[in-house]
Design an enzyme around this catalytic site. Structure first.
Site, short mmCIF file in Angstrom:
data_model
loop_
_atom_site.label_atom_id
_atom_site.label_comp_id
_atom_site.label_asym_id
_atom_site.label_seq_id
_atom_site.Cartn_x
_atom_site.Cartn_y
_atom_site.Cartn_z
N ASP A 190 -11.64 2.74 3.67
CA ASP A 190 -12.04 1.33 3.62
C ASP A 190 -13.55 1.19 3.47
OD1 ASP A 190 -10.14 -0.73 3.71
OD2 ASP A 190 -9.69 -0.34 5.82
N GLN B 27 -5.19 -1.40 9.39
CA GLN B 27 -5.08 -2.75 8.82
C GLN B 27 -5.71 -3.78 9.76
OE1 GLN B 27 -3.86 -3.38 5.73
NE2 GLN B 27 -4.26 -5.55 5.93
N LYS C 213 0.85 -1.20 0.00
CA LYS C 213 0.00 0.00 0.00
C LYS C 213 0.88 1.25 0.00
CE LYS C 213 -3.97 -2.21 2.12
NZ LYS C 213 -4.56 -2.73 3.36
N1 GUN Z 1 -7.21 -6.80 5.87
C1 GUN Z 1 -7.49 -7.56 4.78
N2 GUN Z 1 -8.18 -6.84 3.87
C2 GUN Z 1 -8.31 -5.60 4.38
C3 GUN Z 1 -8.90 -4.40 3.89
O1 GUN Z 1 -9.47 -4.34 2.79
N3 GUN Z 1 -8.83 -3.33 4.73
C4 GUN Z 1 -8.23 -3.39 5.94
N4 GUN Z 1 -8.23 -2.28 6.68
N5 GUN Z 1 -7.67 -4.48 6.42
C5 GUN Z 1 -7.71 -5.57 5.64
#
Ligand code: GUN
Length: 296
Positions: A121, A98, A54
């Site tokens: 998100d 996350q 990311k």
């Molecule tokens: N962990 C796995 N997929 C995601 C996601 O799309 N967003 C977040 N914040 N954590 C994750």
């Protein structure tokens, strides 16, 4: 029939290039740099890889990336205080915590502390409610990526039968809402659905997001259907580690009209949509027109 392979890697590169173009324009015309803050608590190896990717993608499109790595023992008060700081920081337009968080932390409490306008998100309860009532919201990245690929492949989705296998808050439920928003006839199925094969066979669009390796087989796919495989499962086969989706690719591809592979399908779209959401959040916060085609 051999299905057309929907190339998520190429599509995601196109989305990222569009985002980069908008970032450059925002800088030139408004002196603004969209910023994304990512918070990682603990040492989960998969989460570390996601966060690293990311960060690299954010920098690549010209955005500012703010990484906050906290120890696995971080207390709730400390994490909430960091979110408050990020909420108040005008250089931060998007915040992502996350998941999964270590067990002693309450994920819902933490996610709902994020300013909904910065919730890239789309997990905050306000955004969930806005999406469910057909209002403008931040949309979860994975279903948004699936929607983009489906619109690109089909043009209009209105009237198509869509079956979403999986009922998670992150993928299944928002995916169903988005397809409904595009006037599909939507069924949400799951691991306990009766006659799952029959239900899947009705689908013009079949989205698999159950988290079970190769559960959807070719005999469950309607000839000519579009199959979107959200699954990422690490398995061992013939003594080798392998990444497979929730769809049994070979048998489904022999029947489907179009299919996303794993890897190289939905996966790359998730990060591209995270960047698109950060761009959208930056535009909305600053009262600027948001780029078309990057939102639902
Ligand atoms: N962990 C796995 N997929 C995601 C996601 O799309 N967003 C977040 N914040 N954590 C994750």
């Amino acid at each position: 029939m051999t299905a057309k392979v929907i190339d998520g890697k190429a599509f995601a590169a196109k989305v990222r290039a569009e985002v980069a173009e908008h970032v450059a324009r925002l800088k030139d015309e408004h002196g603004l740099t969209p910023g994304l803050a990512v918070v990682l608590v603990g040492e989960d190896p998969a989460s570390k890889v996601y966060v690293k990717n990311k960060h690299a993608s954010t920098i690549e499109v010209g955005m500012a990336s703010f990484e906050h790595r906290l120890s696995a023992e971080t207390g709730e008060a400390e994490l909430l205080a960091l979110i408050d700081t990020l909420n108040a920081d005008p250089a931060v337009h998007g915040i992502l915590v996350q998941l999964p968080l270590p067990g002693h932390l309450n994920s819902e409490l933490v996610i709902n502390r994020i300013d909904p306008a910065k919730d890239v998100d789309g997990f905050h309860i306000s955004n969930v409610g806005l999406l469910g009532t057909g209002q403008k919201s931040m949309v979860p990245c994975t279903p948004l990526g699936c929607l983009m690929m489906l619109r690109d492949h089909h043009g209009k989705l209105a009237g198509l039968n869509a079956v979403v296998v999986g009922r998670s808050n992150i993928v299944g439920k928002p995916m169903a809402q988005l397809l409904l928003g595009d006037s599909c006839t939507v069924t949400i199925a799951h691991s306990r659905t009766k006659d799952l094969a029959e239900v899947c066979k009705r689908a013009d669009i079949l989205v698999a997001a159950v988290g079970r390796p190769e559960m959807i087989t070719g005999d469950m796919v309607r000839p000519g259907a579009t199959v979107i495989d959200v699954g990422i499962n690490r398995i061992e086969r013939d003594g080798k580690a392998k990444l497979v989706g929730d769809v049994h690719y070979e048998s489904a591809a022999a029947v489907a009209g179009a299919i996303t592979p794993v890897p190289g399908g939905v996966g790359p779209m998730t990060i591209a949509c995270l960047l698109a959401n950060t761009m959208t959040a930056c535009c909305r916060t600053n009262g600027l027109a948001e780029p078309k085609g990057l939102t639902a």
